[in-house]
Scaffold this active site. Structure first.
Site, PDB file in Angstrom:
ATOM      1  N   HIS A  90       0.882  -1.157   0.000  1.00  0.00           N
ATOM      2  CA  HIS A  90       0.000   0.000   0.000  1.00  0.00           C
ATOM      3  C   HIS A  90       0.925   1.213   0.000  1.00  0.00           C
ATOM      4  O   HIS A  90       1.677   1.414   0.964  1.00  0.00           O
ATOM      5  CB  HIS A  90      -0.929  -0.015   1.215  1.00  0.00           C
ATOM      6  CG  HIS A  90      -1.983  -1.082   1.118  1.00  0.00           C
ATOM      7  ND1 HIS A  90      -2.419  -1.811   2.192  1.00  0.00           N
ATOM      8  CD2 HIS A  90      -2.662  -1.534   0.029  1.00  0.00           C
ATOM      9  CE1 HIS A  90      -3.348  -2.669   1.774  1.00  0.00           C
ATOM     10  NE2 HIS A  90      -3.500  -2.528   0.473  1.00  0.00           N
ATOM     11  N   GLU A  93       1.531   3.362   3.028  1.00  0.00           N
ATOM     12  CA  GLU A  93       1.978   2.743   4.277  1.00  0.00           C
ATOM     13  C   GLU A  93       3.487   2.562   4.168  1.00  0.00           C
ATOM     14  O   GLU A  93       3.980   1.625   3.548  1.00  0.00           O
ATOM     15  CB  GLU A  93       1.232   1.420   4.496  1.00  0.00           C
ATOM     16  CG  GLU A  93      -0.265   1.676   4.649  1.00  0.00           C
ATOM     17  CD  GLU A  93      -1.126   0.416   4.626  1.00  0.00           C
ATOM     18  OE1 GLU A  93      -0.587  -0.696   4.710  1.00  0.00           O
ATOM     19  OE2 GLU A  93      -2.362   0.570   4.512  1.00  0.00           O
ATOM     20  N   HIS A 230       2.970  -3.624   6.435  1.00  0.00           N
ATOM     21  CA  HIS A 230       1.927  -2.597   6.254  1.00  0.00           C
ATOM     22  C   HIS A 230       1.928  -1.638   7.436  1.00  0.00           C
ATOM     23  O   HIS A 230       2.772  -1.729   8.327  1.00  0.00           O
ATOM     24  CB  HIS A 230       0.557  -3.275   6.148  1.00  0.00           C
ATOM     25  CG  HIS A 230       0.322  -3.972   4.856  1.00  0.00           C
ATOM     26  ND1 HIS A 230      -0.594  -3.544   3.939  1.00  0.00           N
ATOM     27  CD2 HIS A 230       0.914  -5.065   4.316  1.00  0.00           C
ATOM     28  CE1 HIS A 230      -0.580  -4.347   2.884  1.00  0.00           C
ATOM     29  NE2 HIS A 230       0.324  -5.281   3.092  1.00  0.00           N
ATOM     30  N   GLU A 324       1.566  -5.146  10.688  1.00  0.00           N
ATOM     31  CA  GLU A 324       1.098  -3.767  10.768  1.00  0.00           C
ATOM     32  C   GLU A 324       2.021  -3.090  11.772  1.00  0.00           C
ATOM     33  O   GLU A 324       2.066  -3.473  12.940  1.00  0.00           O
ATOM     34  CB  GLU A 324      -0.348  -3.722  11.261  1.00  0.00           C
ATOM     35  CG  GLU A 324      -1.327  -4.518  10.405  1.00  0.00           C
ATOM     36  CD  GLU A 324      -1.714  -3.789   9.118  1.00  0.00           C
ATOM     37  OE1 GLU A 324      -1.414  -2.579   8.991  1.00  0.00           O
ATOM     38  OE2 GLU A 324      -2.305  -4.442   8.235  1.00  0.00           O
TER      39      GLU A 324
END
Ligand SMILES: *[C@@H]1O[C@H](CO)[C@@H](O)[C@H](O)[C@H]1NC(C)=O
Ligand SMILES: *[C@@H]1O[C@H](CO)[C@@H](O)[C@H](O)[C@H]1NC(C)=O
Ligand SMILES: *[C@@H]1O[C@H](CO)[C@@H](O)[C@H](O)[C@H]1NC(C)=O
Ligand SMILES: *[C@@H]1O[C@H](CO)[C@@H](O)[C@H](O)[C@H]1NC(C)=O
Ligand SMILES: *[C@@H]1O[C@H](CO)[C@@H](O)[C@H](O)[C@H]1NC(C)=O
Ligand SMILES: [Zn+2]
Length: 503
Positions: A90, A93, A230, A324
């Site tokens: 992404h 990110e 991410h 994440e």
């Protein structure tokens, strides 16, 4: 009896700072600057690095560039696991992109300083790092970031997430979960490598160049372990991502649930914040990742169809988790060094997990490697078949990542008798020495079937306890500081450790 090592011995060790290279700067790197960091590492460490591009560039013709670390880069070597990190899928990110660039710089630097752990890694595995899978999205996100910085606001949450065709790359892989769940329901069909890549590429709608390039990459290199970096939350997410029932949220176990949980936990534990109690990012408090050790099953969080993580598991041998790295997707550049501090140990420790379980070579009795033989695993503690076979690579080598336990490993290949071995896996030393090796010589099926090993009665082993994790962690830490000690200091440390063990 073995007791806990006394923590006091190790406290000062944790505080030892690792050296940083002089050239690297904690700023947001644009495409050219990113390639610059990679090229610089290649220039400083030419004998252990190789830079290559995936088979095609992004929509806007930016290269998808990878750096590989190994003492023999570019050639798959039987017995050495292939590992990968992918960042910035992404485009907005960006923490993953920046910590991977610092990791590249640091691996080279520490190698040059004769860091034993990094030497062990470079000699025992192949490490592939692609800091950006979506360089076009990054450009869009960066523009937005710069504007916000000038105006004093926060960057928009979504600009630059997708690629330049407005496609979310983590929703663009073939949907193999539907096929897998159908096979499960019908009790037939494959449980791995569900589609040939050439077919999958043709069969999937709206496939993007970035996705296609990654699919071909995964088909070319026999990866065994991976993480996809991410941002937007703080958690290590493991398969499956797509729920079995189609519900938006439901715990969806993969056959390797126990090992995948362990892998996610091994990152979260070494991260300075992820595995400890922490606030939820969305402020609603409806995710409590901090309380569940910093990990989550993908489906339980929210169902993601056509993602890269499940594609890895269902079409290749590779176990991938999704990391994440924090609530903020595009943080200010003065915060980047903190993100590196939070992640640096976890990034190294996770790579070492490529060495858990069992690995080996499958050949004929004449020593010819057998490719695509199925490695079937039964958990002899529970008596359950783990319904996810691994296939041997072109050189006949296989890597069966497993947590500690007692397993039956059976090799199945057309034209040969099946062969079974019973294996106790104890990963405590694996992260320092490599996985235990279990080779197979297959006997042609036109010859008599050779006698097989009889596995002991299933026995109940104590589950992975905190003690074992603690011991493994301390061994790892010791390795980290060994290069900073004189021979006498090292000897005395080991003597104290043994004395503590004997108390
Ligand atoms: C990768 O692509 C970039 C941009 O197209 C190019 O400059 C570079 O030389 C390529 N690298 C390799 C190793 O082919
Ligand atoms: C894409 O980039 C490569 C290498 O930088 C260049 O040779 C090629 O002409 C570019 N293609 C297009 C369509 O711009
Ligand atoms: C694609 O890239 C061009 C050139 O940078 C840019 O003007 C355009 O807004 C981008 N489109 C999307 C959807 O990101
Ligand atoms: C590929 O095509 C078949 C038949 O057309 C379809 O059933 C299957 O779901 C497709 N697979 C993917 C991954 O799109
Ligand atoms: C094997 O079975 C035991 C007992 O049910 C379980 O605790 C363990 O997690 C299983 N291991 C794997 C790799 O599934
Ligand atoms: Zn994301």
């Amino acid at each position: 009896m073995i007791k806990f090592l006394r923590i006091s011995v190790f406290v000062p060790i944790i505080l030892v700072a690792l050296p940083t290279s002089l050239g690297f700067q904690f700023v947001h790197h644009n495409h050219e600057a990113m390639l610059g960091v990679m090229n610089d590492a290649n220039r400083r460490c030419p004998e252990i690095t190789r830079i290559y591009n995936l088979s095609e560039p992004s929509v806007r013709n930016r290269s998808l560039t990878v750096i590989e670390f190994s003492n023999n880069p570019g050639i798959h070597e039987a017995g050495k696991p292939e590992f990968k990190y992918v960042g910035n899928m992404h485009g907005n990110e960006v923490v993953g992109r920046e910590v991977l660039l610092k990791l590249i710089d640091s691996l080279c630097q520490r190698y040059r300083e004769n860091d034993r752990l990094i030497h062990f890694m470079v000699h025992s595995m192949h490490i592939h790092i692609m800091p950006s899978m979506n360089p076009d999205g990054w450009e869009q996100a960066y523009k937005n970031y710069k504007e916000a910085k000038e105006k004093g606001g926060d960057p928009n949450w979504l600009i630059g997430r997708a690629n330049n065709n407005s496609v979310d790359l983590n929703r663009n892989f073939p949907d193999l979960n539907s096929i897998m769940y159908q096979h499960e329901a019908e009790h037939k069909g494959r449980n791995n490598h569900l589609e040939k890549v050439e077919f999958a590429i043709k069969n999937v709608t709206n496939l993007q160049p970035e996705t296609r390039a990654v699919m071909k990459w995964l088909a070319r290199i026999p990866f065994v372990l991976s993480a996809n970096l991410h941002g937007g939350d703080l958690v290590a997410n493991y398969p499956y991502d797509t729920t079995r029932s189609g519900k938006p949220q439901e715990y969806t176990k993969a056959p390797d649930d126990a090992t995948l949980r362990y892998l996610a936990r091994s990152y979260a534990r070494k991260h300075t914040k992820m595995g400890k109690p922490h606030k939820a990012c969305d402020m609603t408090g409806d995710d409590n990742f901090g309380e569940q050790g910093g990990i989550t099953n993908g489906g339980e969080w929210y169902s993601v169809p056509r993602g890269m993580q499940d594609y890895n598991y269902l079409d290749t041998n590779c176990f991938e988790i999704t990391l994440e790295l924090g609530c903020i997707k595009f943080p200010w550049d003065w915060d980047l060094e903190d993100y590196w501090q939070e992640n640096q140990d976890a990034l190294i420790f996770y790579m070492l997990q490529s060495h858990i379980g069992v690995k080996g070579l499958v050949t004929t009795t004449d020593g010819v490697p057998v490719k695509d033989a199925a490695i079937k695993t039964t958990n002899l503690t529970s008596g359950e078949y783990i319904a996810h076979d691994i296939l041997t690579a072109a050189d006949g080598d296989y890597y069966r990542l497993l947590i500690d336990g007692y397993y039956g490993i059976t090799v199945v290949a057309p034209g040969f008798h099946n062969a079974t071995r019973c294996v106790h896996v104890n990963n405590t030393m694996a992260v320092l020495h490599g996985a235990q090796r279990v080779d197979f010589e297959l006997v042609s099926s036109d010859k008599p079937k050779p006698p097989q090993e009889e596995c002991d009665e299933p026995m109940i082993e104590p589950p992975e306890d905190e003690y074992k994790e603690e011991l493994r962690e301390q061994l790892y830490r010791l390795q980290l500081i060994r290069r900073q000690l004189s021979a006498e200091e090292w000897d005395s440390l080991v003597r104290r450790m043994i004395a503590d063990l004997q108390k």
